[in-house]
Write a protein that holds these residues in place. Structure first.
Motif, mmCIF file in Angstrom:
data_model
loop_
_atom_site.group_PDB
_atom_site.id
_atom_site.type_symbol
_atom_site.label_atom_id
_atom_site.label_comp_id
_atom_site.label_asym_id
_atom_site.label_seq_id
_atom_site.Cartn_x
_atom_site.Cartn_y
_atom_site.Cartn_z
ATOM 1 N N GLU A 168 0.810 -1.221 0.000
ATOM 2 C CA GLU A 168 0.000 0.000 0.000
ATOM 3 C C GLU A 168 0.848 1.277 0.000
ATOM 4 N N ARG A 208 -5.466 7.636 4.330
ATOM 5 C CA ARG A 208 -5.590 6.184 4.162
ATOM 6 C C ARG A 208 -5.368 5.429 5.470
ATOM 7 N N GLU A 209 -5.414 6.148 6.580
ATOM 8 C CA GLU A 209 -5.127 5.530 7.874
ATOM 9 C C GLU A 209 -6.060 4.367 8.182
ATOM 10 N N ALA A 210 -7.342 4.499 7.852
ATOM 11 C CA ALA A 210 -8.302 3.427 8.169
ATOM 12 C C ALA A 210 -7.918 2.129 7.472
ATOM 13 N N ARG A 211 -7.530 2.211 6.212
ATOM 14 C CA ARG A 211 -7.114 1.013 5.468
ATOM 15 C C ARG A 211 -5.837 0.421 6.073
ATOM 16 N N LEU A 212 -4.906 1.286 6.457
ATOM 17 C CA LEU A 212 -3.649 0.813 7.035
ATOM 18 C C LEU A 212 -3.875 0.191 8.412
ATOM 19 N N GLU A 239 -6.506 -1.488 9.204
ATOM 20 C CA GLU A 239 -7.017 -2.830 8.882
ATOM 21 C C GLU A 239 -5.867 -3.799 8.604
ATOM 22 N N ILE A 240 -4.888 -3.368 7.824
ATOM 23 C CA ILE A 240 -3.740 -4.221 7.485
ATOM 24 C C ILE A 240 -2.937 -4.570 8.738
#
Length: 105
Positions: free
Chosen positions: A45, A81-85, A87-88
């Motif tokens: 990402e 993009r913190e929310a996606r990161l 999750e990862i």
């Protein structure tokens, strides 16, 4: 801490960082192999990432504690993009913690 959070976004200079309360949930520090696996997942990402595993000792007259946390310093390109990161990183932490609980000698 009565309701610990596994991963949350914290403030860092100059940007954001993800904080993983790894030891609260695992009772140990993250291994080097686990850190490398986290980096591989994040590099899908991000162009670059800095990961800092920390072991900190806290003392008072009536208590001692060892804190194991993992910090993921996010580059400015990760803004929004913190929310996606999260999750990862959360998936990585859950996998790493669960992996050790299923290993039998």
């Amino acid at each position: 801490m009565t309701d610990p959070t596994l991963v949350f976004v914290g403030e860092s200079r100059p940007g954001s960082r993800l904080v993983v309360n790894f030891g609260v949930f695992s009772g140990r520090e993250a291994t080097e192999a686990e850190i490398y696996r986290l980096a591989q997942g994040l590099l899908e990402e991000l162009d670059s990432v800095e990961i800092i595993p920390e072991q900190r000792f806290e003392f008072a007259s009536d208590v001692e504690a060892t804190v194991h946390q993992v910090y993921v310093e996010l580059p400015s390109s990760a803004e929004g993009r913190e929310a996606r990161l999260v999750e990862i990183v959360e998936a990585w932490a859950e996998d790493s913690i669960g992996e050790r609980h299923t290993i039998k000698p």
